[in-house]
Design a protein around this motif. Structure first.
Motif, PDB file in Angstrom:
ATOM      1  N   ASP A  97     103.798  -8.891 -42.780  1.00 29.82           N
ATOM      2  CA  ASP A  97     104.045  -7.455 -42.639  1.00 29.82           C
ATOM      3  C   ASP A  97     104.377  -7.055 -41.211  1.00 29.82           C
ATOM      4  O   ASP A  97     105.196  -6.176 -40.985  1.00 29.82           O
ATOM      5  N   ASP A  98     103.711  -7.697 -40.231  1.00 25.93           N
ATOM      6  CA  ASP A  98     103.843  -7.295 -38.828  1.00 25.93           C
ATOM      7  C   ASP A  98     103.687  -8.535 -37.949  1.00 25.93           C
ATOM      8  O   ASP A  98     102.572  -9.037 -37.783  1.00 25.93           O
ATOM      9  N   VAL A  99     104.774  -9.046 -37.422  1.00 25.70           N
ATOM     10  CA  VAL A  99     104.759 -10.262 -36.613  1.00 25.70           C
ATOM     11  C   VAL A  99     103.783 -10.147 -35.448  1.00 25.70           C
ATOM     12  O   VAL A  99     102.986 -11.050 -35.206  1.00 25.70           O
ATOM     13  N   GLU A 100     103.828  -9.036 -34.708  1.00 29.59           N
ATOM     14  CA  GLU A 100     102.965  -8.890 -33.530  1.00 29.59           C
ATOM     15  C   GLU A 100     101.486  -8.924 -33.908  1.00 29.59           C
ATOM     16  O   GLU A 100     100.676  -9.547 -33.220  1.00 29.59           O
ATOM     17  N   ASP A 101     101.123  -8.262 -35.005  1.00 30.74           N
ATOM     18  CA  ASP A 101      99.731  -8.255 -35.454  1.00 30.74           C
ATOM     19  C   ASP A 101      99.274  -9.659 -35.820  1.00 30.74           C
ATOM     20  O   ASP A 101      98.214 -10.116 -35.378  1.00 30.74           O
ATOM     21  N   VAL A 102     100.054 -10.355 -36.621  1.00 29.66           N
ATOM     22  CA  VAL A 102      99.692 -11.706 -37.043  1.00 29.66           C
ATOM     23  C   VAL A 102      99.637 -12.641 -35.846  1.00 29.66           C
ATOM     24  O   VAL A 102      98.703 -13.438 -35.707  1.00 29.66           O
ATOM     25  N   LEU A 103     100.611 -12.541 -34.965  1.00 36.72           N
ATOM     26  CA  LEU A 103     100.632 -13.367 -33.765  1.00 36.72           C
ATOM     27  C   LEU A 103      99.370 -13.146 -32.935  1.00 36.72           C
ATOM     28  O   LEU A 103      98.735 -14.103 -32.483  1.00 36.72           O
ATOM     29  N   GLY A 104      98.966 -11.903 -32.755  1.00 36.66           N
ATOM     30  CA  GLY A 104      97.753 -11.602 -31.999  1.00 36.66           C
ATOM     31  C   GLY A 104      96.517 -12.207 -32.633  1.00 36.66           C
ATOM     32  O   GLY A 104      95.655 -12.767 -31.943  1.00 36.66           O
ATOM     33  N   ARG A 105      96.412 -12.110 -33.959  1.00 33.22           N
ATOM     34  CA  ARG A 105      95.247 -12.664 -34.657  1.00 33.22           C
ATOM     35  C   ARG A 105      95.239 -14.183 -34.589  1.00 33.22           C
ATOM     36  O   ARG A 105      94.190 -14.803 -34.420  1.00 33.22           O
ATOM     37  N   LEU A 106      96.409 -14.810 -34.695  1.00 38.94           N
ATOM     38  CA  LEU A 106      96.469 -16.265 -34.651  1.00 38.94           C
ATOM     39  C   LEU A 106      96.209 -16.809 -33.250  1.00 38.94           C
ATOM     40  O   LEU A 106      95.688 -17.922 -33.102  1.00 38.94           O
ATOM     41  N   ARG A 107      96.563 -16.040 -32.226  1.00 42.05           N
ATOM     42  CA  ARG A 107      96.284 -16.488 -30.852  1.00 42.05           C
ATOM     43  C   ARG A 107      94.791 -16.693 -30.640  1.00 42.05           C
ATOM     44  O   ARG A 107      94.384 -17.570 -29.884  1.00 42.05           O
ATOM     45  N   ALA A 108      93.973 -15.896 -31.312  1.00 41.06           N
ATOM     46  CA  ALA A 108      92.520 -16.052 -31.219  1.00 41.06           C
ATOM     47  C   ALA A 108      92.060 -17.384 -31.810  1.00 41.06           C
ATOM     48  O   ALA A 108      90.941 -17.824 -31.564  1.00 41.06           O
ATOM     49  N   HIS A 109      92.947 -18.036 -32.574  1.00 40.05           N
ATOM     50  CA  HIS A 109      92.644 -19.336 -33.172  1.00 40.05           C
ATOM     51  C   HIS A 109      93.460 -20.443 -32.511  1.00 40.05           C
ATOM     52  O   HIS A 109      93.669 -21.503 -33.104  1.00 40.05           O
TER      53      HIS A 109
END
Length: 144
Positions: A97-109
């Motif tokens: 849905d939102d590349v920036e949101d997913v990217l931010g959440r995955l960076r935490a992993h």
């Protein structure tokens, strides 16, 4: 017809818990887990003494699965972190849905952005990220 569907993609990882957490954060759902081994596994893989833990995660629509596995025996090697354009290097691409949101959440992993988030005309925003064990993912946000 020769095939009915693509069943799943299998990925060998060193840290199974980290890989599962990464894909769950992406939005996949846990389908099941097991420990496998024995003669049938040896025959299937062409190896001796197979013992592995596997976890299967699926997309929310239920149409796609990723099998994550870690081998306790025999010993495994490590694949190089090759560039995105290397022949034979697989990558999985997910519509989000939102590349920036997913990217931010995955960076935490531990995800690392490859290149930048690029926009193709008014059609999509797209990026590649490396996750645990160098897993290469594409994230595409459709704009239409």
């Amino acid at each position: 017809m020769a095939i009915r569907r693509m069943d799943h993609v299998g990925i060998v990882v060193e840290d199974l818990a980290a890989a599962v957490a990464f894909f769950v954060e992406l939005g996949l759902e846990l389908e099941g887990e097991a420990t496998v081994g024995g003669r049938w596994a040896d025959e299937l893989l062409g190896l001796d003494g197979v013992r592995a833990d596997i976890v299967v995660v699926r997309t929310p629509d239920g149409h796609s699965r990723v099998e994550l596995s870690t081998f306790h025996s025999p010993a495994t090697g490590t694949a190089p972190k090759a560039p995105v354009n290397t022949a034979g290097i697989p990558r999985l691409t997910f519509a989000v849905d939102d590349v920036e949101d997913v990217l931010g959440r995955l960076r935490a992993h531990g995800a690392e952005l490859v290149g930048t988030v690029a926009q193709y005309e008014d059609i999509c925003r797209y990026c590649y990220v490396r996750g645990p064990d160098g897993i290469l993912l594409g994230l595409v946000e459709e704009l239409r």
